[in-house]
Write a protein that holds these residues in place. Structure first.
Motif, PDB file in Angstrom:
ATOM      1  N   SER A   5       2.416   4.802  -0.653  1.00  0.00           N
ATOM      2  CA  SER A   5       1.742   5.929  -0.780  1.00  0.00           C
ATOM      3  C   SER A   5       2.327   6.625  -1.775  1.00  0.00           C
ATOM      4  O   SER A   5       3.441   6.555  -2.187  1.00  0.00           O
ATOM      5  CB  SER A   5       1.694   6.766   0.528  1.00  0.00           C
ATOM      6  N   ASN A  37       5.571   8.318   0.626  1.00  0.00           N
ATOM      7  CA  ASN A  37       5.832   7.428  -0.411  1.00  0.00           C
ATOM      8  C   ASN A  37       7.462   6.947  -0.067  1.00  0.00           C
ATOM      9  O   ASN A  37       8.362   7.710   0.470  1.00  0.00           O
ATOM     10  CB  ASN A  37       6.305   8.138  -1.841  1.00  0.00           C
ATOM     11  N   ASN A  97       0.963  -1.311  -0.079  1.00  0.00           N
ATOM     12  CA  ASN A  97      -0.064  -0.026   0.023  1.00  0.00           C
ATOM     13  C   ASN A  97       0.893   1.144   0.017  1.00  0.00           C
ATOM     14  O   ASN A  97       0.405   2.234   0.796  1.00  0.00           O
ATOM     15  CB  ASN A  97      -0.939  -0.050   1.252  1.00  0.00           C
ATOM     16  N   TYR A 145      -1.986   3.847   5.429  1.00  0.00           N
ATOM     17  CA  TYR A 145      -0.883   3.747   5.722  1.00  0.00           C
ATOM     18  C   TYR A 145      -0.011   2.539   4.962  1.00  0.00           C
ATOM     19  O   TYR A 145      -0.914   1.541   4.798  1.00  0.00           O
ATOM     20  CB  TYR A 145      -0.408   3.452   7.003  1.00  0.00           C
ATOM     21  N   SER A 146       1.215   2.809   4.412  1.00  0.00           N
ATOM     22  CA  SER A 146       2.175   1.684   3.857  1.00  0.00           C
ATOM     23  C   SER A 146       2.398   1.001   5.062  1.00  0.00           C
ATOM     24  O   SER A 146       2.741   1.367   6.302  1.00  0.00           O
ATOM     25  CB  SER A 146       2.947   2.243   2.978  1.00  0.00           C
ATOM     26  N   THR A 158       2.291  10.134  -1.727  1.00  0.00           N
ATOM     27  CA  THR A 158       2.544  11.526  -1.174  1.00  0.00           C
ATOM     28  C   THR A 158       4.128  11.811  -1.024  1.00  0.00           C
ATOM     29  O   THR A 158       4.825  10.829  -0.164  1.00  0.00           O
ATOM     30  CB  THR A 158       1.708  11.718   0.218  1.00  0.00           C
ATOM     31  N   THR A 192       2.584   7.346   5.743  1.00  0.00           N
ATOM     32  CA  THR A 192       1.463   7.980   5.084  1.00  0.00           C
ATOM     33  C   THR A 192       2.556   8.496   3.708  1.00  0.00           C
ATOM     34  O   THR A 192       1.760   9.169   2.947  1.00  0.00           O
ATOM     35  CB  THR A 192       0.996   9.188   5.597  1.00  0.00           C
TER      36      THR A 192
END
Length: 353
Positions: free
Chosen positions: A46, A172, A44, A137-138, A48, A170
């Motif tokens: 992100s 990348n 997951n 969240y990742s 961002t 949250t």
């Protein structure tokens, strides 16, 4: 008759010896031996991007496999217990931890002692449950404990252990790596010990640099501190290499040392300073690095007895070390009175200069 009796006695001796030998051969053959570096998967991830000058928060929390709540002690620390008191209590602790993480709303979480499939935590996949409870969240996970069976204490063994570090974000992340830490106990003790490591997440910043985020859990119970010394030397060398790249560095987690600018004597206790706890060396790290800790809130308690306010020895061993180009905005230790873990979480606000 005597010959027959001696024969039976020989079998009585040989059977457990043979069983022990077979067990040690099996544990040795299945020993988790990760390479120096392992590329990790992030789920997951992100999109961002972290922005220079924007404030963000990180929380570090050793959750104690959701089994070391107020009522627990631990055999390695002088107590008697090796597992959570019950599956129901594990679920209660884990639910409270999930609620805390959700309510705190940090941008990043560094968690330690998160179980995947362990006897001590009733085989609950805590990595999945925590990750599922934070869908925005990742998650990046790395093992630091993978043993088929820990046979002590003899009357109630810890059993199988699969556990590790979990970083949630949250932002990348372009690279995720498990770094193996040096320093091992001798055989056969090391077969049943943690394989200490840290997770490195590299987060791109909008100014072209990277934030290098380190989630760590250093050794404890190291007689003489030899292993901890090797780990700190490795960590210092790693930091020096990253400093040359002019990146931002934030190292956080459970350092298993009494951290600089903190003083355990300010916390009421009826216990002596525990043998396993060492003061963090003042000489560590390059010039200009800063500690983000809350000296007024203990982050760990002793585990030789269940928690009683004013009885257990308390210290601050959880916090963050940051490079000079990272501004510390605030630090808060969350005094949860060790209700669901033997640690209290710590949250800090930062800004990249």
């Amino acid at each position: 008759m005597l010959k027959k009796t001696l024969k039976w006695l020989a079998w009585i001796v040989l059977i457990p010896v043979a069983a022990l030998a077979i067990f040690l051969i099996y544990i040795t053959a299945s020993d988790y031996k990760p390479p120096a570096q392992v590329e990790l998967q992030t789920n997951n991830n992100s999109t961002t991007i972290l922005k220079q000058g924007d404030p963000f928060t990180i929380t570090t929390f050793n959750i104690g496999y959701a089994g070391l709540d107020q009522g627990q002690d631990f055999f390695m620390d002088g107590g008697t217990m090796s597992r959570s008191s019950s599956k129901g209590q594990t679920e209660t602790n884990l639910s409270a931890i999930e609620d805390f993480l959700s309510d705190t709303q940090s941008n990043l979480y560094m968690l330690q002692e998160v179980d995947v499939n362990s006897s001590r935590s009733n085989h609950i996949n805590q990595v999945k449950k925590i990750s599922d409870s934070l869908p925005g969240y990742s998650d990046t996970f790395a093992y630091n404990y993978k043993v088929p069976w820990v046979p002590i204490p003899v009357t109630h063994p810890m059993g199988g252990a699969q556990s590790g570090l979990l970083t949630l974000s949250t932002f990348n992340s372009t690279s995720q790596t498990r770094f193996d830490l040096p320093g091992k106990e001798s055989w056969p003790v090391q077969l049943f010990e943690l394989d200490r490591a840290f997770i490195e997440n590299r987060l791109p910043v909008d100014n072209g640099k990277e934030l290098v985020l380190i989630n760590l859990h250093l050794s404890a119970f190291d007689k003489g501190g030899t292993i901890r010394k090797q780990q700190l030397e490795f960590l210092a060398d790693y930091i020096n290499q990253e400093v040359k790249k002019d990146n931002y560095l934030i190292l956080g987690g459970d350092w298993n040392h009494s951290l600089p600018s903190t003083d355990p004597s300010k916390f009421p206790t009826q216990q002596e300073w525990p043998e396993w706890l060492q003061a963090f060396p003042d000489t560590f790290g390059p010039d200009g690095f800063q500690w983000a800790v809350d000296p007024n809130t203990p982050s760990v308690r002793t585990l030789d007895v269940a928690y009683q306010e004013g009885i257990n020895f308390l210290a601050v061993i959880d916090g963050f070390l940051v490079s000079p180009n990272v501004e510390i905005l605030n630090v808060t230790g969350h005094n949860q009175n060790f209700e669901n873990s033997d640690h209290n979480p710590v949250t800090a606000g930062f800004k990249l200069k």
